[in-house]
Motif scaffolding. Structure first.
Motif, PDB file in Angstrom:
ATOM      1  N   VAL A  28       0.815  -1.309   0.114  1.00 55.96           N
ATOM      2  CA  VAL A  28       0.220   0.134  -0.088  1.00 55.96           C
ATOM      3  C   VAL A  28       1.003   1.118  -0.207  1.00 55.96           C
ATOM      4  O   VAL A  28       0.608   2.237  -0.665  1.00 55.96           O
ATOM      5  CB  VAL A  28      -1.086  -0.110   1.313  1.00 55.96           C
ATOM      6  CG1 VAL A  28      -1.759   1.243   1.386  1.00 55.96           C
ATOM      7  CG2 VAL A  28      -2.038  -1.052   1.047  1.00 55.96           C
ATOM      8  N   PRO A  39      -4.610   8.000  -4.028  1.00 54.35           N
ATOM      9  CA  PRO A  39      -5.710   7.315  -4.524  1.00 54.35           C
ATOM     10  C   PRO A  39      -6.348   6.294  -3.704  1.00 54.35           C
ATOM     11  O   PRO A  39      -5.827   5.646  -2.848  1.00 54.35           O
ATOM     12  CB  PRO A  39      -4.951   6.218  -5.638  1.00 54.35           C
ATOM     13  CG  PRO A  39      -3.655   6.020  -4.949  1.00 54.35           C
ATOM     14  CD  PRO A  39      -3.389   7.352  -4.242  1.00 54.35           C
ATOM     15  N   PRO A  40      -7.616   6.256  -3.596  1.00 55.84           N
ATOM     16  CA  PRO A  40      -8.511   5.595  -2.541  1.00 55.84           C
ATOM     17  C   PRO A  40      -8.392   4.008  -2.811  1.00 55.84           C
ATOM     18  O   PRO A  40      -8.432   3.304  -1.797  1.00 55.84           O
ATOM     19  CB  PRO A  40      -9.898   5.922  -2.818  1.00 55.84           C
ATOM     20  CG  PRO A  40     -10.003   6.541  -4.181  1.00 55.84           C
ATOM     21  CD  PRO A  40      -8.592   6.902  -4.430  1.00 55.84           C
ATOM     22  N   MET A  41      -8.303   3.532  -4.075  1.00 61.25           N
ATOM     23  CA  MET A  41      -8.430   2.117  -4.074  1.00 61.25           C
ATOM     24  C   MET A  41      -7.605   1.269  -3.424  1.00 61.25           C
ATOM     25  O   MET A  41      -7.801   0.314  -2.983  1.00 61.25           O
ATOM     26  CB  MET A  41      -8.431   1.735  -5.726  1.00 61.25           C
ATOM     27  CG  MET A  41      -8.901   0.190  -6.152  1.00 61.25           C
ATOM     28  SD  MET A  41     -10.465  -0.328  -5.280  1.00 61.25           S
ATOM     29  CE  MET A  41     -11.560  -0.043  -6.649  1.00 61.25           C
ATOM     30  N   PRO A  42      -6.249   1.626  -3.683  1.00 61.76           N
ATOM     31  CA  PRO A  42      -4.836   0.756  -3.096  1.00 61.76           C
ATOM     32  C   PRO A  42      -5.207   0.886  -1.371  1.00 61.76           C
ATOM     33  O   PRO A  42      -5.035  -0.099  -0.720  1.00 61.76           O
ATOM     34  CB  PRO A  42      -3.529   1.299  -3.309  1.00 61.76           C
ATOM     35  CG  PRO A  42      -4.083   2.072  -4.417  1.00 61.76           C
ATOM     36  CD  PRO A  42      -5.469   2.608  -4.542  1.00 61.76           C
ATOM     37  N   TYR A  44      -8.295   1.339   0.176  1.00 67.44           N
ATOM     38  CA  TYR A  44      -9.284   0.425   0.562  1.00 67.44           C
ATOM     39  C   TYR A  44      -9.047  -0.980   0.430  1.00 67.44           C
ATOM     40  O   TYR A  44      -9.410  -1.871   1.441  1.00 67.44           O
ATOM     41  CB  TYR A  44     -10.534   0.605  -0.276  1.00 67.44           C
ATOM     42  CG  TYR A  44     -11.105   2.157  -0.165  1.00 67.44           C
ATOM     43  CD1 TYR A  44     -11.230   2.576   1.089  1.00 67.44           C
ATOM     44  CD2 TYR A  44     -11.692   2.893  -1.059  1.00 67.44           C
ATOM     45  CE1 TYR A  44     -11.779   3.923   1.203  1.00 67.44           C
ATOM     46  CE2 TYR A  44     -12.160   3.977  -0.846  1.00 67.44           C
ATOM     47  CZ  TYR A  44     -12.361   4.397   0.364  1.00 67.44           C
ATOM     48  OH  TYR A  44     -12.616   5.766   0.553  1.00 67.44           O
ATOM     49  N   MET A  45      -8.098  -1.405  -0.388  1.00 65.62           N
ATOM     50  CA  MET A  45      -7.848  -2.808  -0.901  1.00 65.62           C
ATOM     51  C   MET A  45      -6.953  -3.339   0.432  1.00 65.62           C
ATOM     52  O   MET A  45      -6.838  -4.547   0.788  1.00 65.62           O
ATOM     53  CB  MET A  45      -7.257  -2.913  -2.114  1.00 65.62           C
ATOM     54  CG  MET A  45      -8.134  -3.069  -3.318  1.00 65.62           C
ATOM     55  SD  MET A  45      -9.686  -3.964  -3.134  1.00 65.62           S
ATOM     56  CE  MET A  45      -9.031  -5.533  -3.675  1.00 65.62           C
TER      57      MET A  45
END
Length: 117
Positions: A28, A39-42, A44-45
């Protein structure tokens, strides 16, 4: 090196959990530092992966704990069954077991008295 297999498996689960957490955090961090914004996706993942690691390691440790408890209970039951017969003959300590008084058998003819007031 004293220890049984369940203890070593528990340590192995903890080691895999810590390795997974370190790998997840480093992934992350590397994805966030390479991006121009945040970026929010990494993120959140990463949080989802961390939750999955916690759930899996918790389930593994719970199963190990149940297995260890069951094995200890069986050992105590097996160990406790033998000395009870021997301890009845040899009272030890301030609390001495007293034998139960024998109850006379009720006559079987007709109705049988179950309890008295």
């Amino acid at each position: 090196m004293r220890g049984d297999a369940m203890r070593w498996i528990g340590w192995l689960v903890a080691l895999v959990f810590l390795g997974g957490v370190l790998a997840l955090v480093s992934l992350v961090v590397s994805l966030v530092t390479r991006a121009e914004g945040v970026p929010p996706m990494p993120i959140y993942m990463g949080i989802l992966g961390f939750v999955a690691l916690i759930m899996l390691s918790g389930a593994c440790l719970a199963l190990i704990s149940i297995a260890v408890s069951a094995r200890r209970a069986v050992e105590l039951m097996q160990r406790g069954a033998r000395p009870l017969a021997e301890a009845a003959d040899k009272p030890q300590g301030p609390l001495r077991p007293t034998p139960l008084a024998e109850v006379p058998a009720a006559p079987r003819a007709g109705k049988v008295l179950v309890a008295e007031r």
